[in-house]
Design a protein around this motif. Structure first.
Motif, mmCIF file in Angstrom:
data_model
loop_
_atom_site.group_PDB
_atom_site.id
_atom_site.type_symbol
_atom_site.label_atom_id
_atom_site.label_comp_id
_atom_site.label_asym_id
_atom_site.label_seq_id
_atom_site.Cartn_x
_atom_site.Cartn_y
_atom_site.Cartn_z
ATOM 1 N N GLU A 170 -5.788 -0.955 8.911
ATOM 2 C CA GLU A 170 -6.573 -0.254 7.899
ATOM 3 C C GLU A 170 -6.071 1.174 7.676
ATOM 4 O OE1 GLU A 170 -7.815 -1.933 10.464
ATOM 5 O OE2 GLU A 170 -8.567 -3.691 9.359
ATOM 6 N N ASP A 171 -5.422 1.731 8.693
ATOM 7 C CA ASP A 171 -4.965 3.114 8.599
ATOM 8 C C ASP A 171 -3.828 3.293 7.601
ATOM 9 O OD1 ASP A 171 -6.830 3.853 10.513
ATOM 10 O OD2 ASP A 171 -5.412 3.648 12.177
ATOM 11 N N ILE A 172 -3.111 2.224 7.292
ATOM 12 C CA ILE A 172 -1.994 2.349 6.345
ATOM 13 C C ILE A 172 -2.371 1.803 4.968
ATOM 14 C CG2 ILE A 172 -0.309 2.167 8.216
ATOM 15 C CD1 ILE A 172 0.338 -0.676 7.146
ATOM 16 N N LYS A 180 4.474 1.246 12.842
ATOM 17 C CA LYS A 180 3.364 1.859 13.588
ATOM 18 C C LYS A 180 2.289 0.830 13.894
ATOM 19 C CE LYS A 180 2.537 5.299 10.733
ATOM 20 N NZ LYS A 180 1.918 6.524 10.181
ATOM 21 N N VAL A 181 1.975 -0.008 12.928
ATOM 22 C CA VAL A 181 0.951 -1.038 13.151
ATOM 23 C C VAL A 181 1.438 -2.049 14.185
ATOM 24 C CG1 VAL A 181 -0.366 -2.908 12.081
ATOM 25 C CG2 VAL A 181 -0.028 -0.763 10.852
ATOM 26 N N HIS A 206 0.799 -1.222 0.000
ATOM 27 C CA HIS A 206 0.000 0.000 0.000
ATOM 28 C C HIS A 206 0.833 1.273 0.000
ATOM 29 C CE1 HIS A 206 -4.100 -1.714 0.488
ATOM 30 N NE2 HIS A 206 -3.391 -2.765 0.890
ATOM 31 N N ASN A 241 5.462 2.650 8.233
ATOM 32 C CA ASN A 241 4.038 2.341 8.402
ATOM 33 C C ASN A 241 3.838 1.013 9.112
ATOM 34 O OD1 ASN A 241 3.290 4.696 7.134
ATOM 35 N ND2 ASN A 241 2.879 3.744 5.153
ATOM 36 N N LYS A 301 -7.519 3.411 0.557
ATOM 37 C CA LYS A 301 -8.980 3.308 0.595
ATOM 38 C C LYS A 301 -9.548 3.473 -0.810
ATOM 39 C CE LYS A 301 -8.788 3.471 5.192
ATOM 40 N NZ LYS A 301 -7.346 3.788 5.367
ATOM 41 N N ASP A 340 0.332 1.586 17.277
ATOM 42 C CA ASP A 340 0.111 3.025 17.206
ATOM 43 C C ASP A 340 -1.013 3.380 16.233
ATOM 44 O OD1 ASP A 340 2.127 3.324 18.988
ATOM 45 O OD2 ASP A 340 3.588 4.149 17.575
ATOM 46 N N CYS A 341 -1.350 2.438 15.361
ATOM 47 C CA CYS A 341 -2.472 2.643 14.450
ATOM 48 C C CYS A 341 -2.979 1.279 14.009
ATOM 49 C CB CYS A 341 -2.068 3.489 13.240
ATOM 50 S SG CYS A 341 -0.967 2.653 12.077
ATOM 51 N N ALA A 342 -4.143 1.258 13.402
ATOM 52 C CA ALA A 342 -4.726 0.017 12.908
ATOM 53 C C ALA A 342 -4.177 -0.294 11.518
ATOM 54 C CB ALA A 342 -6.249 0.142 12.851
#
Length: 971
Positions: free
Chosen positions: A165-167, A156-157, A96, A153, A170, A161-163
């Motif tokens: 889906e956030d990286i 972070k997952v 992604h 990225n 969309k 630190d983030c989900a």
């Protein structure tokens, strides 16, 4: 041979196998076990594509001998990190973030990232870069920045630190996909190590497959072949046949096309296997075909030759000398030329002589090697459909079919070419010599299936390179810095063979001093054969050689006048009403707005560089303009097909060959846009690509053409299909309704460039012409730091303002930009294939590592919609590898006052210049190169001996109107 039974714990499970402890490597064992996600590129532990974890530590498995590994050791490969239905966050991040292009190096990077994030869950970007530098992970495609983005990225997952889906990209709810960063369809297989490249396909072929290897004597650059001794080789275990030119029933030549009347070559000079002369160091005299690759390699060592040394001409300057012997008997060494005459034309030298400001110099651009991490491997077999099938790294499938047919003597309709998943070529894949070799071996070995394998040093010696160029140039300006005129004499070294050489010389004839307003010019571009590697396509084809001279002269002029290099360029860029050196308007004029975007960045970086520069580490900023044509002009066509399938989905058929640039996602977004009235989504599109049995001829992946041409063709196909589907009430028929009403569900359409516009080939006497429907533009800026103690230059920052029209997929364009620009940096500083022994691997030839490429890497996209394309798009790739190297070279001069005239800017060259300056000496350009005849006499000869009649013979009757020499030039 004594074998050993071993057990290793691989990806959590104990795996027992039998191996040769002396010869087997960890890579060969795990690949033999079917874990082909571990790729072998260089074979010497340099590139990192074979990276795995052994007992918790990263190792390069291609050099790790299995006999030195303790039994029951733990091994982790890409397959143990995640699978398509159970992806690891690292794999998702790579998909992604646009970090996957050709994908050959991707498994090694992902395994390396996995090890990094276990050790350091919160790395900085610089720590990520240090890690890949230390562990020797090399990528030739991406320019590294998107890889670092992916690592950050994923971290972070993994830290929560983030989900996940956030990286992830969309999908737009409004179904406006064009321009969005859609994930490449092939990315999933690549991040899981499941994409089967050539070596993987060879490993998985049926057991009766024969294996062919090259016999490259590497004894001379030019020699008479007196005898081939193959008797000992034929007695070696497992040998099926030693194939020589005598075994080839066909002409043993690739196809040849003449591109300009001023071409003295009458046909193809490239033998697939040596007949009576060796023309360069990497020439192949035979193929040894055996039951295993190992047997073939051992037998190849037993083939010897008798030979007689002939005069060697390793450079253009040597081959062009009046007393040089002909390399090819049917034409002189300097065999084609293309002039440019504009404005005052032949009186331009006098205008220059009388101008207030004049600069001149002689410049050399080097023999740049492509250096993909995957070398070359080809498979050939007779299919059950009766077709001789060749799997390879094709980038122009139908032309490659023609080349194979020409070489073997088989009719083209009996040949099928399939592009394997390709670990990049950057242009050399356009040449079909190895594709023909595999076909020849198959035919010579009683039609048995054959896999042709090539080691990386063999590949480097065999494959074509960017043609070096020697250019003498002068530039004149008035008192205000406005360009009065320019002249140049450019000699291009096309190496041992002539295919495409007279096409190559049309590029400097388009791009010398692009995109400036040059009111008067007199120029000549020539091509010669030598005894070095033959010239072939490389991203930016022919334009970097032009910019090497013209962008240096622009900086030299700014220094002479005392004007800022940016201001000189701003004053002289073409504006509406100005014409290019071919005397036609630029099709777009985004130059002023692009410079306006760059100006504040330039001023900021220039000020910072001046502040941070020290006597030990001097910093400077360089500017260079670049750009490229779009499509192959008057010769170009693109054919595609769209089909409504029984399940309601749509199949797109094309040969948009994916060399890593994203032919799959390009086909996806253009098809989605063409079928937008139907409300389709990515899941509705089925891509069937790059197999001549099923796919029509969409042309070459070259000349920044595929996106532009495919857009045209797919709209035509979509219109036909949607018109057939459309009911009287405006709704659309289903597949079943189409079949019930007897309406075809598949539509094939062809777009031809001259059908929509008047294109004009370059006049052979003047260079006047309008051969391309669109241009791309790129304004480059580099910040460089020079270590004055060693002379080493490092690019520490890079900015590029581009205009490639409306962008179809932003992630793909960004990837091509970062990748192309990274090649530019390498071309400027390190990359060369001159010494055939020193430069026979990617490290020796100067491939940039991650710390050679700045992380301060910046793209600014300016968009001028193209009115000749239905989506407003143009091409993209080659603008980014046109002139960026000169931004680096100009920055070196700005930093320390050393002008590099001959690439690459090795540290010793810069140090020599610094030492001269310290002694108060002037750094002078080389004396004018002798390029085969006196420039002025040659231009006078061309003027008095115009060529027009050959156009009548060169072009088909129905197209002659577009190809006539031009007599009327528009205002």
């Amino acid at each position: 041979m004594k074998l050993r039974k071993m057990t290793l714990n691989i990806n959590g499970a104990d795996r027992m196998f039998i191996c040769d402890p002396e010869k087997d490597t960890l890579a060969s064992v795990i690949r033999r076990l079917g874990l082909t996600g571990t790729k072998v590129g260089c074979g010497t532990g340099v590139c990192g594509s074979c990276t795995v974890m052994l007992n918790g530590k990263l190792v390069r498995s291609c050099t790790k001998k299995i006999g030195k590994i303790e039994e029951y050791s733990e091994v982790l490969t890409i397959e143990g990190i995640g699978a398509p239905r159970y992806l690891h966050p690292i794999q998702v991040a790579f998909m992604h973030a646009g970090a996957v292009q050709c994908g050959f190096c991707t498994p090694g990077f992902i395994v390396s990232t996995y090890a990094l994030l276990r050790e350091n869950p919160s790395p900085t970007r610089e720590e990520v870069r240090d890690w890949f530098q230390k562990n020797r992970n090399i990528c030739r495609c991406t320019g590294y920045k998107q890889i670092v983005d992916a690592v950050m990225n994923a971290a972070k997952v993994m830290r929560s630190d983030c989900a996940l889906e956030d990286i992830m990209v969309k999908l737009p709810e409004d179904k406006e996909y064009y321009g969005k960063p859609l994930v490449r369809p092939a990315a999933l297989a690549k991040v899981c190590g499941l994409a089967d490249y050539g070596d993987d396909i060879e490993l998985k072929m049926p057991e009766n497959t024969l294996h062919a290897v090259l016999v490259q004597p590497k004894v001379a650059f030019h020699a008479k072949l007196k005898a081939i001794h193959k008797e000992e080789a034929e007695k070696m275990p497992g040998v099926y046949k030693v194939v020589t030119a005598a075994d080839i029933k066909g002409p043993n030549r690739l196809g040849f096309m003449q591109f300009t009347p001023r071409t003295l070559a009458s046909g193809q000079s490239h033998p697939i296997l040596v007949e009576d002369k060796i023309f360069n160091y990497g020439d192949v005299v035979a193929l040894v075909v055996a039951d295993t690759k190992a047997h073939a390699q051992e037998a190849a060592k037993k083939v010897t030759i008798d030979w007689e040394q002939l005069p060697e001409y390793r450079t253009y300057l040597e081959a062009a000398m009046p007393d040089a012997q002909r390399i090819h008997e049917d034409h002189p060494n300097v065999w084609s030329e293309q002039p440019n005459v504009k404005g005052a034309g032949h009186d331009t030298p006098q205008l220059i002589d009388e101008a207030p400001y004049v600069v001149e110099g002689s410049f050399y651009s080097s023999r740049e090697p492509h250096m993909p991490i995957e070398g070359d491997t080809v498979q050939a077999y007779w299919g059950d459909d009766g077709l001789l099938t060749v799997h390879c790294k094709a980038m122009q499938i139908y032309s490659n079919i023609g080349d194979i047919a020409e070489a073997t003597g088989l009719p083209a309709e009996k040949i099928r070419v399939v592009e394997n998943p390709t670990g990049a070529t950057f242009g050399w894949g356009i040449a079909a010599a190895t594709y023909a070799m595999a076909a020849i071996a198959c035919l010579a070995c009683d039609d048995m299936p054959v896999a042709l394998s090539i080691t990386y040093p063999e590949f480097m010696a065999l494959s074509g390179k960017r043609a070096p160029a020697y250019t003498n140039g002068r530039l004149a300006c008035d008192e205000n810095g406005k360009i009065i005129g320019a002249e140049w004499d450019c000699g291009m070294d096309h190496g041992s063979y002539n295919e495409l050489g007279d096409d190559l010389i049309t590029r400097p004839a388009k791009f010398m001093f692009f995109p400036y307003n040059i009111p008067n010019c007199l120029g000549l571009t020539r091509v010669a054969c030598t005894n070095h590697n033959y010239g072939t396509a490389y991203r930016g084809y022919g334009s970097p050689q032009a910019y090497t001279a013209s962008e240096a002269l622009m900086d030299m002029m700014a220094k002479k006048i005392g004007m800022d290099p940016f201001e000189l360029r701003y004053k002289n860029i073409a504006r509406p009403g100005d014409t290019n050196i071919n005397q036609y308007p630029f099709r777009e004029y985004p130059m002023e707005k692009m410079m306006d975007l760059m100006r504040p960045i330039y001023e900021e970086v220039k000020e910072r560089a001046a502040k941070e520069s020290t006597p030990e580490k001097k910093r400077g900023v360089g500017i260079a303009w670049g750009g490229y044509n779009v499509t192959e002009g008057i010769f170009d066509q693109c054919t595609v097909a769209l089909e409504l399938l029984p399940n309601g989905k749509f199949a797109k058929y094309d040969t948009w060959q994916d060399q890593g640039q994203g032919g799959d996602v390009g086909a996806l977004v253009t098809t989605l846009e063409a079928l937008k009235p139907l409300g389709v989504t990515p899941d509705d599109i089925v891509l069937i690509q790059n197999d001549s049995k099923y796919c029509p001829d969409s042309g070459a992946t070259a000349s920044s053409r595929q996106h532009y041409m495919n857009s045209k063709a797919v709209v035509m196909a979509a219109d036909e299909l949607m018109n057939a589907m459309r009911k009287p009430d405006g709704t659309y028929r289903t597949y079943e309704e189409m079949v019930a009403e007897g309406i075809p569900t598949k539509y094939e359409t062809q777009y031809n460039n001259p059908e929509d516009m008047t294109l004009k080939y370059l006049d052979p006497n003047t260079g006047v012409g309008n051969p391309t429907p669109a241009f791309t533009y790129a304004l480059h800026m580099a910040e460089v730091e020079v270590d004055t103690k060693t002379g080493k230059a490092t690019c520490i920052g890079y900015w590029c303002v581009d205009d490639v029209g409306v962008i179809g997929n932003i992630a793909a364009v960004d990837g091509q930009a970062y990748g192309g620009l990274s090649h530019c940096i390498g071309f400027a500083l390190t990359e060369n294939y001159e010494d055939v022994k020193k430069h026979n691997n990617i490290a020796g030839a100067g491939i940039p590592t991650i710390k050679d490429i700045p992380d301060n890497f910046n793209l600014i996209h300016h968009c001028t919609p193209r009115n000749t394309n239905p989506f407003g798009s143009s091409g993209a790739s080659e603008a980014f590898q046109s002139a960026g190297h000169m931004a680096v070279i100009n920055a070196i001069d700005n930093a320390c006052g050393v002008r590099i005239y001959e690439l690459p800017a090795y540290p010793e060259k810069i140090k020599e210049g610094l030492d001269k300056l310290a002694r108060g000496e002037e750094i002078l350009p080389p004396k004018k190169y002798f390029l085969g005849s006196d420039f002025y006499e040659e231009m006078e000869y061309i003027k008095n001996n115009p060529m027009t009649d050959l156009f009548e013979d060169m072009f088909p009757e129905d197209k002659k109107e577009s190809y006539q020499p031009i007599t009327d030039i528009p205002d």
